[in-house]
Design an enzyme around this catalytic site. Structure first.
Site, PDB file in Angstrom:
ATOM      1  N   VAL A  14      42.382 -30.202  31.600  1.00  0.00           N
ATOM      2  CA  VAL A  14      43.008 -29.477  32.717  1.00  0.00           C
ATOM      3  C   VAL A  14      44.528 -29.624  32.678  1.00  0.00           C
ATOM      4  O   VAL A  14      45.267 -28.665  32.955  1.00  0.00           O
ATOM      5  CB  VAL A  14      42.429 -29.958  34.074  1.00  0.00           C
ATOM      6  N   LYS A 105      37.777 -34.402  42.765  1.00  0.00           N
ATOM      7  CA  LYS A 105      36.825 -34.262  43.883  1.00  0.00           C
ATOM      8  C   LYS A 105      36.291 -35.603  44.368  1.00  0.00           C
ATOM      9  O   LYS A 105      36.107 -35.809  45.567  1.00  0.00           O
ATOM     10  CB  LYS A 105      35.668 -33.340  43.479  1.00  0.00           C
ATOM     11  N   VAL A 132      37.214 -28.281  44.023  1.00  0.00           N
ATOM     12  CA  VAL A 132      35.921 -27.654  44.327  1.00  0.00           C
ATOM     13  C   VAL A 132      35.812 -26.292  43.636  1.00  0.00           C
ATOM     14  O   VAL A 132      36.663 -25.420  43.827  1.00  0.00           O
ATOM     15  CB  VAL A 132      35.739 -27.450  45.852  1.00  0.00           C
ATOM     16  N   GLY A 134      36.295 -25.226  40.639  1.00  0.00           N
ATOM     17  CA  GLY A 134      37.316 -24.860  39.639  1.00  0.00           C
ATOM     18  C   GLY A 134      38.241 -23.754  40.082  1.00  0.00           C
ATOM     19  O   GLY A 134      39.029 -23.917  41.013  1.00  0.00           O
ATOM     20  N   GLY A 187      33.086 -29.100  27.194  1.00  0.00           N
ATOM     21  CA  GLY A 187      34.082 -29.712  28.084  1.00  0.00           C
ATOM     22  C   GLY A 187      33.797 -29.478  29.558  1.00  0.00           C
ATOM     23  O   GLY A 187      34.680 -29.658  30.396  1.00  0.00           O
ATOM     24  N   ASP A 201      28.332 -35.074  41.486  1.00  0.00           N
ATOM     25  CA  ASP A 201      29.522 -34.201  41.419  1.00  0.00           C
ATOM     26  C   ASP A 201      29.423 -33.096  42.485  1.00  0.00           C
ATOM     27  O   ASP A 201      30.393 -32.830  43.208  1.00  0.00           O
ATOM     28  CB  ASP A 201      29.609 -33.596  40.005  1.00  0.00           C
ATOM     29  N   LYS A 205      31.847 -32.319  45.990  1.00  0.00           N
ATOM     30  CA  LYS A 205      32.429 -31.020  46.352  1.00  0.00           C
ATOM     31  C   LYS A 205      31.901 -30.546  47.703  1.00  0.00           C
ATOM     32  O   LYS A 205      32.643 -30.013  48.528  1.00  0.00           O
ATOM     33  CB  LYS A 205      32.122 -29.998  45.251  1.00  0.00           C
ATOM     34  N   GLY A 302      36.511 -25.830  33.294  1.00  0.00           N
ATOM     35  CA  GLY A 302      37.208 -25.328  32.116  1.00  0.00           C
ATOM     36  C   GLY A 302      38.713 -25.417  32.308  1.00  0.00           C
ATOM     37  O   GLY A 302      39.208 -25.489  33.432  1.00  0.00           O
TER      38      GLY A 302
HETATM   39  N1  HSE Z   1      31.328 -31.262  35.696  1.00  0.00           N
HETATM   40  C1  HSE Z   1      31.778 -30.250  36.573  1.00  0.00           C
HETATM   41  C2  HSE Z   1      30.855 -29.053  36.443  1.00  0.00           C
HETATM   42  C3  HSE Z   1      33.196 -29.888  36.229  1.00  0.00           C
HETATM   43  O1  HSE Z   1      30.047 -29.013  35.507  1.00  0.00           O
HETATM   44  O2  HSE Z   1      30.905 -28.160  37.259  1.00  0.00           O
HETATM   45  C4  HSE Z   1      33.943 -29.197  37.315  1.00  0.00           C
HETATM   46  O3  HSE Z   1      34.073 -29.972  38.463  1.00  0.00           O
END
Ligand code: HSE
Length: 440
Positions: A14, A105, A132, A134, A187, A201, A205, A302
């Site tokens: 990023v 996050k 949150v 991306g 990635g 994750d 968010k 990404g």
């Molecule tokens: N690991 C997270 C996803 C990355 O796959 O959405 C973005 O927060």
């Protein structure tokens, strides 16, 4: 006017994406922000590593504290991830009077209340759009675009890796581990991919979205979290036979009793737009009382999609550098002294409908036992399917869809069903949401 000088903590995916977007779109960004934006310093763990962005005008250091202590820098961009060091750096930057932009996050979900308080005391901003979904400007949409609404609920596909895995399981019948490895290579996955697969994750968010939607403090520790690792290909197929798709959703809903805050696999009617959000894409459905349901879709991870949100935050911060700190958009959408103490509901008090799958011994009276247990708990059956086992003559899979019921009643019914001598193993339970306008 002199350029605004910024420092970036972390030149990974990023960080490099942010440098690239800032340099490629420099002129347009300056026209929007009213000033040129210059990255003067960045930190990286390995100075020798080849970068995915030009670095000739950037002083690179291994010491991230050199950036938060650099008196030349006005805005610090935190992109190192993780919690402890990131928190220390962000609080130091704030203490030094710097504005902060972060894509972190976990940091905001766990320590956001403390960080925002510190920022407010110092009159600086902490912007976190990239934390949150991306590149989807969902924070801005809820905090500003929907400010006239009373938000009733939101439901989002907010982990791209998990969505990619479920999509590949459905479309290609691929193996879980194989798809995860690919998401890691692309990635998208977290440093610890169990965060993606087990829903942590998404819960980070969701915690942030719920706070800005309902004006409540961040309460990550109250979120119910269930991942996708137990979903089988058969569940995906059976769901489809009933006209549903399985999506890993983060759901926040305001009820009279409190706020539902839950992440779990969910059967969603296949005709809903959100059920057709595939691959690594994210989408968030937000229902406001005035606007009705609204849907936000885009890349949730990404380099450049996330950089898009980071840069938008930088522009926002730059635009407000000279404004009165008391008249900025509040971090959590509502004025800090106007946050509500609505409780977060326990999962056992949430009302939803269910998909149940169980392996039964195929003999008379088995179904009668199961339906008697459900009936005794006032759990009404909506649909049922029995499928003979391909490997054994005397067992079958039974799939039952129920109407809505309080989760604690369903828990008790499942315990009783599992205790029947004719039931083999555990009952699989996946929640169902219609996601229709009236939430029923
Ligand atoms: N690991 C997270 C996803 C990355 O796959 O959405 C973005 O927060």
């Amino acid at each position: 006017m002199k350029p605004v000088r910024i420092g970036i903590l972390g030149l990974g995916t990023v960080g490099s994406g942010t440098v690239n977007v800032l340099s490629r779109n420099a002129k347009e960004i300056a026209r929007r922000a009213g000033r040129e934006i210059k990255v003067v310093q960045a930190s990286a763990r390995d100075l020798k590593k080849e970068r995915a962005c030009p670095t000739k005008d950037i002083k690179i250091t291994q010491d991230p504290f050199a950036i938060v202590d650099n008196p030349e820098i006005e805005v610090v961009i935190e992109l190192i991830g993780g919690v402890d060091l990131a928190k220390e750096l962000v609080l130091k930057a704030i203490a030094n009077g710097k504005h902060v932009v972060t894509a972190n996050k976990a940091l905001i979900a766990i320590h956001g209340n403390e960080i925002f308080q510190a920022a407010q005391n110092k009159g600086v901003m902490v912007a976190f759009e990239a934390a949150v979904a991306g590149g989807i400007p969902i924070i801005k949409a809820i905090r500003e675009g929907l400010a006239g609404n009373s938000i009733e609920w939101l439901a989002g596909i907010i982990n791209g890796t998990g969505n990619y895995i479920l999509t590949e399981m459905r479309d290609a019948g691929r193996d879980f581990a194989d798809v995860l490895a690919e998401a890691q290579k692309l990635g998208y996955a977290e440093a610890d991919p169990t965060f993606d697969v087990e829903g942590v994750d998404a819960a980070h968010k969701l915690t942030i979205l719920a706070a800005i939607a309902f004006g409540i403090p961040l309460q990550f520790d109250r979120a119910y979290i269930e991942g996708i690792s137990k979903i089988t290909e058969s569940d995906v197929e059976y769901a489809q036979a009933f006209g549903y798709r399985i999506k890993h959703l983060g759901i926040a809903r305001r009820t009279e009793q409190g706020v539902e805050l839950r992440v779990h696999p969910t059967l969603v009617p296949e005709r809903r737009l959100i059920a057709n959000v595939d691959g690594v894409m994210n989408a968030v459905l937000v229902k406001g009382d005035a606007v009705g349901p609204t849907l936000y879709y885009g890349a949730g991870a990404g380099a450049e999609p996330t950089a898009s949100a980071v840069v938008a935050d930088i522009v926002d911060v730059v635009r407000t550098l000279t404004t009165d700190p008391n008249n900025r958009v509040p971090h959590l959408a509502f004025q800090p002294d106007a946050l509500s103490d609505l409780p977060i509901l326990k999962m056992e008090d949430v009302k939803t409908s269910y998909y149940l799958r169980m392996q039964v011994i195929d003999k008379p009276g088995v179904m009668a036992d199961v339906t008697r247990i459900l009936g005794a708990r006032k759990i009404s059956i909506e649909a049922m399917l029995q499928k003979e086992s391909e490997v054994s003559d005397d067992s079958a899979s039974v799939i039952i869809l129920t109407h809505r019921v309080i989760e604690k009643n369903m828990n008790a019914a499942i315990t009783e069903i599992e205790a029947l001598a004719t039931i083999q193993g555990e009952v699989t339970r996946i929640r169902i949401e219609q996601l229709n306008k009236e939430w029923d």
